[in-house]
Design an enzyme around this catalytic site. Structure first.
Site, PDB file in Angstrom:
ATOM      1  N   HIS A 147     -27.438  78.613 -17.582  1.00 55.73           N
ATOM      2  CA  HIS A 147     -26.216  77.803 -17.574  1.00 55.73           C
ATOM      3  C   HIS A 147     -25.195  78.491 -16.678  1.00 55.73           C
ATOM      4  CE1 HIS A 147     -27.396  76.287 -21.817  1.00 55.73           C
ATOM      5  NE2 HIS A 147     -27.590  75.306 -20.960  1.00 55.73           N
ATOM      6  N   GLU A 167     -26.039  69.527 -19.983  1.00 57.00           N
ATOM      7  CA  GLU A 167     -25.928  70.682 -20.879  1.00 57.00           C
ATOM      8  C   GLU A 167     -24.489  70.932 -21.335  1.00 57.00           C
ATOM      9  OE1 GLU A 167     -28.724  72.978 -21.727  1.00 57.00           O
ATOM     10  OE2 GLU A 167     -29.851  71.199 -21.137  1.00 57.00           O
ATOM     11  N   CYS A 218     -20.846  80.975 -25.210  1.00 56.60           N
ATOM     12  CA  CYS A 218     -21.797  79.985 -25.734  1.00 56.60           C
ATOM     13  C   CYS A 218     -21.342  79.436 -27.078  1.00 56.60           C
ATOM     14  CB  CYS A 218     -23.178  80.608 -25.912  1.00 56.60           C
ATOM     15  SG  CYS A 218     -24.062  80.944 -24.382  1.00 56.60           S
TER      16      CYS A 218
END
Length: 447
Positions: A248, A174, A365
């Site tokens: 995350h 990720e 993000c």
């Protein structure tokens, strides 16, 4: 050697909508089917970039991807002209349309994992594209992300851009959202902290929501990025917090230089990890937020840790937060205590990023951190660096092409596809990227 952290922010795409595609991301699920405002979303992101650039923090932009992504629909068996493909999808399998229209590439913390030249065996900056294997809509991103990064970091003497790992669950990666770097000045060798959620043969894993990052993937990325093996730590995220919506690591921790700002429950075996970091990072400081002051649930709903921790020249730090933190009395109270305490954080900067937040993406993000020396900064494609001229050009571009209202039904409109392609054609010229999008290389125009 002197170096700076440059934040490359993702520009929100024209098809930004709320589809609830991301199981394990509570905000994404909660806002499913709401009406979105792509124009506002893009402008909120641009304002963050420009404000930080004006405050002296180097800032650049990464453009959106082509959406709806027709090549994948063709792979799934829909044929004909682009318009016919859209029409068949709507009639036969409409659930695919939202997935291939997701604006998720805006969250560039998932684009790649970065190793600065001070940490690598060959002295280059390395970038490994993330495969984002856990979610279909995100797994589509890697090839275009690679093209974009190669167009931005186009000096092969200084930068190595690596393709994503194979698309299998064992190697789920990720990107930088599960990676932190700790150390002194940016130009000095740092300690790279790779955070994973599961590994083969280890039963310690979440049970409710998926662990998207594997240890096997993190180890492979560290090898690809040629990180000095003496400068790597692998740590497991606490599976209990993944099951509470921390999909995350950047939803529960953020680092900058010698500081790790994290929740008390962020990591498995956390005290052991922090002791290891203290032993290996000079001046290491952990700011652990107790669960009694901020619960994991409140951390997830406000995105307290999905913040940016930025260094000023005098060594003090600014914490960049979403507006939701200020609106939560408990979290805002904690943050003001943090300001008064003995630590480098001396300022809170709040942004309204509601359009992104409603899909589960906060300030962190939206940005990919890349540490660059002066020479490396000069080697980056200069057209992507944020300044007054670029900000005004991008604002005008957004005004010209972006809709101020979008629903899932609008994704079937062939005009939206044409608008998007025309917009990206113009943008790729503005940012001097060349033909980075499949529709440009196919020569099919907008038909």
């Amino acid at each position: 050697m002197n170096a700076w952290e440059v934040n490359f922010d993702g520009l929100v795409g024209l098809t930004h909508h709320y589809a609830g595609l991301s199981f394990g991301n509570k905000a994404s699920t909660r806002h499913r089917f709401q009406v979105s405002n792509p124009r506002l979303a893009a402008k909120q992101g641009l304002l963050k970039m420009k404000t930080l650039a004006d405050a002296g923090f180097p800032q650049a932009v990464i453009p959106p991807h082509e959406r709806p992504f027709i090549p994948v629909l063709r792979q799934l068996g829909f044929s004909g002209s682009d318009e016919q493909v859209l029409e068949k999808v709507v009639r036969q399998a409409p659930h695919w349309l939202s997935s291939v229209s997701s604006a998720s590439p805006m969250w560039v913390a998932n684009a790649a994992t970065i190793a600065p030249s001070a940490d690598t065996l060959d002295g280059k900056v390395h970038l490994t594209v993330a495969n984002l294997n856990n979610k279909f809509h995100r797994s589509l991103e890697a090839p275009v992300t690679e093209s974009l990064l190669k167009a931005i970091f186009n000096d092969e003497e200084k930068f190595s851009v690596h393709s994503a790992l194979p698309q299998v669950a064992l190697l789920g990666d990720e990107g930088a959202a599960n990676h932190n770097r700790l150390g002194g000045h940016y130009g000095e060798p740092g300690m790279q902290l790779f955070v994973y959620g599961r590994e083969e043969g280890n039963d310690t894993r979440p049970s409710r929501y998926p662990a998207r990052q594997t240890r096997e993937a993190s180890e492979a990325v560290a090898r690809l990025n040629q990180v000095n093996p003496q400068q790597v730590i692998f740590a497991q995220q606490n599976p209990d917090v993944i099951d509470q919506g921390v999909f995350h690591n950047d939803v529960i921790a953020v680092s900058n230089r010698q500081v790790l700002f994290c929740h008390q429950q962020a990591f498995a075996r956390q005290s052991q990890l922090l002791a290891n970091l203290r032993a290996r990072v000079n001046g290491f400081m952990a700011i652990e937020v107790p669960a009694t002051q901020v619960s994991v649930s409140d951390a997830v709903s406000t995105y307290l840790f999905n913040s940016q921790l930025l260094s000023r020249d005098d060594g003090s730090m600014m914490l960049v937060l979403p507006q939701e933190c200020r609106e939560h009395a408990g979290v805002w109270g904690y943050l003001n205590e943090l300001l008064a305490a003995d630590n480098p954080i001396s300022e809170l900067k709040v942004f309204d990023l509601r359009e992104s937040m409603a899909n589960g993406g906060g300030p962190a993000c939206l940005r990919l951190r890349v540490v660059l020396t002066q020479e490396e900064r000069r080697a980056v494609n200069p057209a992507v660096m944020m300044n007054d001229t670029l900000f005004n050009a991008l604002n005008d571009w957004v005004d010209r092409y972006y809709r101020d209202r979008l629903t899932a039904a609008d994704l079937a409109d062939p005009q939206l596809l044409r608008e998007g392609r025309e917009a990206l054609d113009v943008l790729s010229q503005l940012l001097n990227l060349g033909s980075v999008y499949p529709f440009q290389r196919e020569g099919g125009g907008n038909g």
